[in-house]
Write an enzyme that holds these catalytic residues in place. Structure first.
Site, PDB file in Angstrom:
ATOM      1  N   LYS A  28      30.388  47.849  56.443  1.00 36.47           N
ATOM      2  CA  LYS A  28      30.217  46.444  56.077  1.00 36.47           C
ATOM      3  C   LYS A  28      28.832  45.959  56.465  1.00 36.47           C
ATOM      4  CE  LYS A  28      34.074  44.149  56.663  1.00 36.47           C
ATOM      5  NZ  LYS A  28      35.076  43.695  57.656  1.00 36.47           N
ATOM      6  N   ARG A  98      33.543  39.895  62.343  1.00 30.47           N
ATOM      7  CA  ARG A  98      34.223  40.846  61.459  1.00 30.47           C
ATOM      8  C   ARG A  98      34.037  42.278  61.936  1.00 30.47           C
ATOM      9  NH1 ARG A  98      31.392  39.607  55.793  1.00 30.47           N
ATOM     10  NH2 ARG A  98      33.358  40.467  54.987  1.00 30.47           N
ATOM     11  N   GLY A 107      42.343  46.333  56.118  1.00 34.38           N
ATOM     12  CA  GLY A 107      43.309  45.549  56.861  1.00 34.38           C
ATOM     13  C   GLY A 107      43.689  46.108  58.221  1.00 34.38           C
ATOM     14  N   MET A 109      41.773  46.502  60.958  1.00 30.82           N
ATOM     15  CA  MET A 109      41.174  45.887  62.118  1.00 30.82           C
ATOM     16  C   MET A 109      40.987  44.402  61.878  1.00 30.82           C
ATOM     17  SD  MET A 109      38.888  48.882  63.599  1.00 30.82           S
ATOM     18  CE  MET A 109      37.732  48.504  62.371  1.00 30.82           C
ATOM     19  N   ARG A 365      31.222  47.354  48.876  1.00 32.65           N
ATOM     20  CA  ARG A 365      31.422  48.732  49.321  1.00 32.65           C
ATOM     21  C   ARG A 365      31.869  49.544  48.116  1.00 32.65           C
ATOM     22  NH1 ARG A 365      36.720  46.972  52.684  1.00 32.65           N
ATOM     23  NH2 ARG A 365      37.874  46.249  50.896  1.00 32.65           N
ATOM     24  N   HIS A 483      47.121  44.179  49.836  1.00 28.31           N
ATOM     25  CA  HIS A 483      47.117  45.319  50.753  1.00 28.31           C
ATOM     26  C   HIS A 483      47.806  46.533  50.145  1.00 28.31           C
ATOM     27  CE1 HIS A 483      48.946  47.703  54.045  1.00 28.31           C
ATOM     28  NE2 HIS A 483      47.715  47.638  54.503  1.00 28.31           N
ATOM     29  N   ARG A 589      52.330  90.083  43.209  1.00 26.19           N
ATOM     30  CA  ARG A 589      53.210  90.687  44.220  1.00 26.19           C
ATOM     31  C   ARG A 589      54.300  91.468  43.509  1.00 26.19           C
ATOM     32  NH1 ARG A 589      52.888  85.323  45.447  1.00 26.19           N
ATOM     33  NH2 ARG A 589      51.833  84.708  47.379  1.00 26.19           N
ATOM     34  N   ARG A 648      49.237  94.121  44.074  1.00 25.34           N
ATOM     35  CA  ARG A 648      49.473  94.572  45.446  1.00 25.34           C
ATOM     36  C   ARG A 648      50.666  95.513  45.480  1.00 25.34           C
ATOM     37  NH1 ARG A 648      51.127  90.325  50.025  1.00 25.34           N
ATOM     38  NH2 ARG A 648      53.100  90.431  48.906  1.00 25.34           N
ATOM     39  N   GLU A 776      44.219  91.672  56.293  1.00 23.27           N
ATOM     40  CA  GLU A 776      45.106  90.652  56.872  1.00 23.27           C
ATOM     41  C   GLU A 776      45.481  90.976  58.308  1.00 23.27           C
ATOM     42  OE1 GLU A 776      48.751  90.572  54.552  1.00 23.27           O
ATOM     43  OE2 GLU A 776      48.459  92.656  53.968  1.00 23.27           O
ATOM     44  N   SER A 795      40.401  91.851  49.758  1.00 20.67           N
ATOM     45  CA  SER A 795      40.946  90.532  49.481  1.00 20.67           C
ATOM     46  C   SER A 795      41.575  90.042  50.777  1.00 20.67           C
ATOM     47  CB  SER A 795      41.985  90.600  48.373  1.00 20.67           C
ATOM     48  OG  SER A 795      42.589  89.337  48.232  1.00 20.67           O
ATOM     49  N   GLY A 797      43.902  88.342  53.106  1.00 25.52           N
ATOM     50  CA  GLY A 797      45.231  87.754  53.108  1.00 25.52           C
ATOM     51  C   GLY A 797      45.298  86.843  54.321  1.00 25.52           C
ATOM     52  N   THR A 798      44.875  85.598  54.131  1.00 24.22           N
ATOM     53  CA  THR A 798      44.687  84.741  55.307  1.00 24.22           C
ATOM     54  C   THR A 798      45.983  84.147  55.842  1.00 24.22           C
ATOM     55  OG1 THR A 798      44.023  83.029  53.758  1.00 24.22           O
ATOM     56  CG2 THR A 798      42.276  84.176  54.936  1.00 24.22           C
ATOM     57  N   ASN A 799      47.090  84.299  55.128  1.00 27.23           N
ATOM     58  CA  ASN A 799      48.356  83.850  55.724  1.00 27.23           C
ATOM     59  C   ASN A 799      48.695  84.743  56.909  1.00 27.23           C
ATOM     60  OD1 ASN A 799      48.434  82.124  53.580  1.00 27.23           O
ATOM     61  ND2 ASN A 799      50.052  83.209  52.483  1.00 27.23           N
ATOM     62  N   ASP A 800      48.741  86.056  56.643  1.00 25.84           N
ATOM     63  CA  ASP A 800      49.041  86.977  57.734  1.00 25.84           C
ATOM     64  C   ASP A 800      47.922  87.005  58.763  1.00 25.84           C
ATOM     65  OD1 ASP A 800      51.585  88.282  57.743  1.00 25.84           O
ATOM     66  OD2 ASP A 800      51.068  89.043  55.753  1.00 25.84           O
ATOM     67  N   CYS A 862      43.287  85.620  49.016  1.00 20.61           N
ATOM     68  CA  CYS A 862      44.506  85.396  48.233  1.00 20.61           C
ATOM     69  C   CYS A 862      45.597  84.699  49.041  1.00 20.61           C
ATOM     70  CB  CYS A 862      45.020  86.709  47.657  1.00 20.61           C
ATOM     71  SG  CYS A 862      45.448  87.925  48.908  1.00 20.61           S
ATOM     72  N   TYR A 882      35.386  85.397  44.838  1.00 15.72           N
ATOM     73  CA  TYR A 882      36.414  84.565  44.208  1.00 15.72           C
ATOM     74  C   TYR A 882      37.436  84.075  45.228  1.00 15.72           C
ATOM     75  CZ  TYR A 882      39.574  88.578  44.517  1.00 15.72           C
ATOM     76  OH  TYR A 882      40.352  89.592  44.990  1.00 15.72           O
TER      77      TYR A 882
HETATM   78  P1  ADP Z   1      38.308  43.157  56.018  1.00 17.52           P
HETATM   79  O1  ADP Z   1      37.472  44.273  56.532  1.00 17.52           O
HETATM   80  O2  ADP Z   1      39.706  43.231  56.459  1.00 17.52           O
HETATM   81  O3  ADP Z   1      38.128  42.972  54.549  1.00 17.52           O
HETATM   82  P2  ADP Z   1      36.458  40.999  56.421  1.00 17.52           P
HETATM   83  O4  ADP Z   1      35.559  41.134  57.569  1.00 17.52           O
HETATM   84  O5  ADP Z   1      35.896  41.356  55.115  1.00 17.52           O
HETATM   85  O6  ADP Z   1      37.765  41.846  56.715  1.00 17.52           O
HETATM   86  O7  ADP Z   1      37.016  39.539  56.424  1.00 17.52           O
HETATM   87  C1  ADP Z   1      38.150  39.133  55.734  1.00 17.52           C
HETATM   88  C2  ADP Z   1      37.851  37.929  54.886  1.00 17.52           C
HETATM   89  O8  ADP Z   1      37.313  36.877  55.633  1.00 17.52           O
HETATM   90  C3  ADP Z   1      36.816  38.235  53.840  1.00 17.52           C
HETATM   91  O9  ADP Z   1      37.411  38.678  52.670  1.00 17.52           O
HETATM   92  C4  ADP Z   1      36.121  36.938  53.611  1.00 17.52           C
HETATM   93  O10 ADP Z   1      36.681  36.292  52.508  1.00 17.52           O
HETATM   94  C5  ADP Z   1      36.391  36.148  54.866  1.00 17.52           C
HETATM   95  N1  ADP Z   1      35.115  36.021  55.561  1.00 17.52           N
HETATM   96  C6  ADP Z   1      34.538  36.898  56.396  1.00 17.52           C
HETATM   97  N2  ADP Z   1      33.341  36.474  56.807  1.00 17.52           N
HETATM   98  C7  ADP Z   1      33.136  35.271  56.213  1.00 17.52           C
HETATM   99  C8  ADP Z   1      32.076  34.334  56.221  1.00 17.52           C
HETATM  100  N3  ADP Z   1      30.958  34.547  56.905  1.00 17.52           N
HETATM  101  N4  ADP Z   1      32.225  33.223  55.493  1.00 17.52           N
HETATM  102  C9  ADP Z   1      33.351  33.029  54.772  1.00 17.52           C
HETATM  103  N5  ADP Z   1      34.370  33.854  54.718  1.00 17.52           N
HETATM  104  C10 ADP Z   1      34.289  34.993  55.429  1.00 17.52           C
HETATM  105 MG    MG Z   2      50.504  89.698  53.895  1.00 19.77          MG
HETATM  106 MG    MG Z   3      36.579  42.576  53.560  1.00 23.80          MG
END
Ligand code: ADP
Ligand code: MG
Ligand code: MG
Length: 907
Positions: A28, A98, A107, A109, A365, A483, A589, A648, A776, A795, A797-800, A862, A882
């Site tokens: 981010k 953030r 979602g 963290m 991203r 989510h 086989r 084999r 093997e 060849s 035979g990485t299982n054995d 194999c 191969y």
């Molecule tokens: P996540 O990684 O879970 O997407 P974010 O850090 O992107 O979390 O934050 C979640 C939401 O909070 C974002 O989608 C954004 O809409 C809102 N947010 C984060 N920073 C700001 C900011 N500086 N101003 C307004 N909204 C924000």
């Molecule tokens: Mg074998």
């Molecule tokens: Mg976000």
């Protein structure tokens, strides 16, 4: 004093960081910096590096000494750019705090918005905005998030199920809405919010025993610490486990000036993808909400509006698009969309907020996508000349191919079935399963072998393990950026969201829809590609070979140097594998004919052979067996015309074929003219304590040369006959379980003798074949130079080989491997992913020694590893010719081999 820089600023058209600094700034932070440098409007802010997180955990939860000063300096810059001051009563600046790891963890963290609101700054902000309702709305959000994230989670408080502070506060909010008959949060009045805020504070004090902090800096640093703590929260840890991300990475923290999407009807917030993440279509795709803050869209609190016409669907068609409601802002956003794609050369997942008509970008991203979308985007962007061949090949993960080859609901069956409910197509393919209503149930049921669909009102990050365990996910609420949709898409899992007709009663474990009631365990079918839900079980079919897929694989094939063969034993498997692009058979086989359909007759003859205790008895049985052995070999060689086929020699632990039932034994005794007592004694003799390391493979051929002779004859006669018919054949005879060169020599002498006989029989001078061995056993690796004097190919035979290297019995690992993985004694199951440190070293040594003797020794693999992407990369790097894997994995191996060549080129 260290000179490590811990804080990186961005905003006002410049930035200290760049997009390639994700390890340090998190994804981010690095991309906020990049956008700022590109002149894209980004609220100013600063990123505290992942090194601080590492330091924090290494030093008893303390920060580096220089952090405070650096952060204050960066904050001053933000204040200058934004023209407001943090904590200032007259002109207060609010901040968001953030999280941001190297890889996005949707979602998992925490984020805190509106830090800096307190009794000192509230009046100033009201005066500045003239909008007291907005200020109290922002304040109640801060309190809710802060109490949950900082005062409860980060403080390690573990509330009873359903009694978290967040839920209690949510409950208070719901009560006010219900009492006044409000449809959404947007209906809450200033007065409502003011009362709520007071109530919240009292509740927090009562539940958590502490006051909600009224000091801006205490809020700021509390939030920063909570983000660092969230890296080691339960959810984040379990997500990393599933995704295989290392715990050492740490998260960065982004502190950023707040902008507000909740300042009225000219304000809004939204999430978008620069192309459709489900189909890959080159259309701007997104959702937005008027008068809301960011988390509202993702949380599925209201049905979001479509961004534009292209995004309209049955759920949101009646709602205004951004394009309609704010055409100028939409145009600007569309320009940024194009700019970002041109800059990053890939589909972006973006977050934006509009404050009183003014557009701000909050995140970009690389967007997660389904396998279908990955393929389509790779091919489109290549055609648009946005990326080259190599980049396009890197754009589809080998695991995503799995999804492209996955079964889908049979359209014919669908045409006849009634749709039970409609939702949004959030994750591709079809899924049939028994319905369950909680993530825990999903995990539990799946663990006992049930195929389940997880039904939720909406999912949240606590559900990930259950989502993983289910074959499909179905929710009643949420949009394409919810989510559930995000997570399912990342995993390529069948998922339908926002099926509004579903009435889900999680506590009662009941679903009501279309006037019907379904209980836990009832079966539904999902079509995640179209968003349709059906009652009961519909027929499924394999996704048909689409021309785009074929074209993509051709590009991959033009790049790779490693050949890909298949493990197949029947003409029909061989045919399937050719369809998937197999360039030969790496493992045929011989013993397969004694298992499954049509195996009764040959199996009975084999048993006679095993149980007879004279050479003559064995020869008679072998003569009877001969036509069976030859038939399959010849048919398979014919299907694979022009391609190499490694056959084999028989390698079954004999005991597996000793009959146990009295009936079978009596029949055998009769056929062999033996007494039951003699037969039982013979069975006793064959009993082994450790059959996997017993009388098998080449050892059988040494004790019973006639068994090997039979097989040499079948192979060479088939080849002679097919060649006489003008069929090009390329047989490779492979001797298994070899540890000593002498074993191989003894068998070679037999092969040569049979070769002379067959040549005479067919009146030819020579029948071309290769003679080689399966490596093997560790001893074979250690003495590969000697073995290569006799073998024309190896060849692995990485299982054995894995079994013998670890001393793990393949059949018994279920007893301890799960714990080894849980406790991280092993990072992955070595039978799935080749262990480079041990088995890999033996393989490398074997290749090196083998090629010292024979520089152009042909080498392949194999074992099961031959179709596993990481292991294929290893095989490529080790210089193999191969890999060979099961037919369905052939495309995965082809793509992995191409990606390996792109990353680690070799001749
Ligand atoms: P996540 O990684 O879970 O997407 P974010 O850090 O992107 O979390 O934050 C979640 C939401 O909070 C974002 O989608 C954004 O809409 C809102 N947010 C984060 N920073 C700001 C900011 N500086 N101003 C307004 N909204 C924000
Ligand atoms: Mg074998
Ligand atoms: Mg976000």
């Amino acid at each position: 004093m260290s000179n490590t820089k811990y804080v990186y600023s961005f905003g006002g058209g410049t930035a200290d960081g760049r997009t390639d600094m994700k390890d340090l700034l998190g994804g981010k932070g690095a991309n906020l910096a990049e956008m700022a440098s590109l002149g894209i409007p980004v609220p100013a802010g600063y990123t505290i590096t992942t090194e601080v997180c590492t330091y924090y955990y290494d030093n008893g939860l303390k920060y580096p000494a220089s952090l405070d000063a650096e952060a204050n300096e960066a904050l001053t810059k933000v204040e200058e750019i934004m023209g407001a001051k943090f904590g200032d009563p007259g002109n207060p600046l609010l901040l968001s705090v953030r999280s941001g790891a190297r890889m996005s963890m949707p979602g998992m963290m925490e984020t805190i918005l509106n830090a800096g609101l307190c009794s000192a700054t509230i009046p100033g902000l009201i005066k500045k905005t003239g909008n007291p309702r907005f200020v109290y709305d922002a304040y109640r959000r801060l309190i809710m998030m802060y109490a949950d994230v900082v005062m409860e989670k980060a403080a390690g408080v573990e509330p009873a199920e359903g009694h978290g502070i967040r839920q209690q506060l949510d409950h208070m909010l719901e009560k006010v809405k219900n009492r006044n008959g409000y449809a959404s949060d947007a209906d809450l009045t200033e007065a409502d919010l003011k009362t709520l805020v007071d109530g919240f504070k009292t509740k927090i004090k009562e539940v958590l025993g502490e006051d909600f902090p009224d000091d801006p800096y205490e809020q700021l640093w509390g939030a920063v610490g909570a983000v660092f703590s969230s890296w080691n929260g339960k959810r984040a840890i379990s997500y990393r486990r599933i995704e295989g991300l290392p715990d050492e990475w740490g998260t960065a923290v982004n502190v950023q000036a707040m902008v507000f999407g909740n300042m009225g009807d000219s304000s809004a917030t939204g999430v978008a993808f620069t192309r459709n993440p489900a189909t890959g279509e080159n259309k701007f795709y997104g959702e937005w909400l008027v008068n809301a803050q960011g988390e509202d869209v993702v949380a599925g609190i209201r049905t979001p509006n479509p961004l534009n016409d292209d995004t309209k669907n049955d759920q949101n068609r009646h709602l205004d698009s951004l394009q309609q409601q704010m055409p100028e802002v939409y145009e600007q956003l569309f320009g940024i969309r194009n700019n970002l794609e041109q800059h990053f050369h890939d589909m972006q997942d973006i977050e934006f907020t509009i404050q009183e008509g003014h557009l701000w970008m909050l995140q970009t991203r690389t967007g997660k996508r389904t396998g279908t979308a990955a393929l389509n985007m790779a091919m489109d962007m290549r055609e648009e000349k946005l990326i080259d061949d190599r980049t396009s090949v890197m754009r589809v993960a080998p695991a995503q191919l799995d999804e492209l080859l996955h079964p889908i609901v049979d359209p014919k069956a669908e045409a006849k079935a009634d749709v039970l409910a409609k939702g949004l197509p959030a994750g591709p393919g079809g899924a049939i399963g028994k319905i369950v209503f909680t993530a825990d149930d999903a995990a539990r049921w799946a663990a006992r072998g049930e195929t389940v669909l997880l039904l939720r009102e909406e999912t949240n990050p606590e559900d990930v393990e259950g989502m993983r365990a289910a074959v499909g996910i179905l929710t009643a609420r949420g949009g394409m950026t919810s989510h559930a949709a995000l997570v399912a898409r990342g995993w390529g899992k069948c998922c339908i969201v926002g099926a509004g007709a579903l009435q889900i009663d999680s506590l009662g474990r009941k679903l009501t829809v279309g006037g019907k009631v379904f209980n836990e365990g009832d079966v539904l079918t999902l079509n995640g590609t179209r968003g349709l839900v059906y009652d009961g079980e519909l027929a499924m079919i394999d996704a048909t070979e689409n021309p785009r897929f074929a074209a993509f694989m051709e590009i991959a094939d033009s790049i790779r140097v490693l050949k890909v063969r298949t493990n197949a034993e029947t003409p029909s498997d061989a045919q399937t594998a050719i369809g998937f692009g197999a360039e030969g058979i790496g493992l045929f086989r011989t013993e397969h004919m004694f298992y499954g359909t049509g195996s009764e007759e040959p199996l009975f003859i084999l048993r006679k052979m095993i149980m007879s205790d004279t050479v003559d008895g064995r020869r008679t049985a072998l003569d009877e067996l001969y036509p069976f052995v030859k038939k399959d070999i010849k048919a398979t060689l014919e299907v694979m015309a022009g391609k190499p086929v490694t056959i084999r020699l028989l390698d079954p632990p004999l005991h597996e074929f000793v009959p146990v039932s009295d009936g079978e034994r009596t029949k055998l005794a009769e056929a062999l003219g033996m007494s039951m007592a003699d037969l039982d004694r013979r069975a006793e003799e064959l009993h082994e304590l450790n059959p996997m390391m017993g009388h098998r493979g080449v050892r059988l051929g040494v004790s019973y040369p006639e068994i090997s002779e039979l097989q040499f004859r079948a192979i060479l006669e088939s080849a002679a006959e097919l060649r006489a018919d003008g069929v090009e054949v390329d047989p490779e005879i492979m001797v298994p379980v070899v540890g000593m060169k002498k074993e191989l020599e003894a068998q070679l002498a037999l092969a040569e003798k049979v070769h002379a006989e067959v040549c005479e029989k067919y009146g030819v001078k020579e029948i071309d074949y290769l003679y080689g061995t399966m490596i093997e056993i560790p001893r074979a690796c250690l003495t590969a130079d000697e073995i290569a004097e006799t073998a024309q190919f190896f060849s692995f035979g990485t299982n054995d080989l894995t079994q013998m290297t670890f001393g793990f019995s393949r059949d018994d690992i279920g007893g301890f491997l799960p714990e080894y993985l849980d406790r991280k004694i092993l990072a992955v199951d070595p039978f799935q992913v080749l262990d480079r440190d041990s088995v890999g070293r033996l393989v490398e040594m074997g290749i090196e020694k083998g090629r010292t003797t024979k520089p152009d020794l042909k080498v392949g693999i194999c074992g099961e590893h031959g179709g596993e992407p990481n292991s294929v990369e290893f095989c490529h790097k080790a210089g193999m010719n191969y890999v060979s894997c099961s037919p369905f994995r052939v495309p995965i191996a082809r793509l992995s081999a191409a990606q390996a060549q792109i990353q680690f080129p070799r001749d």
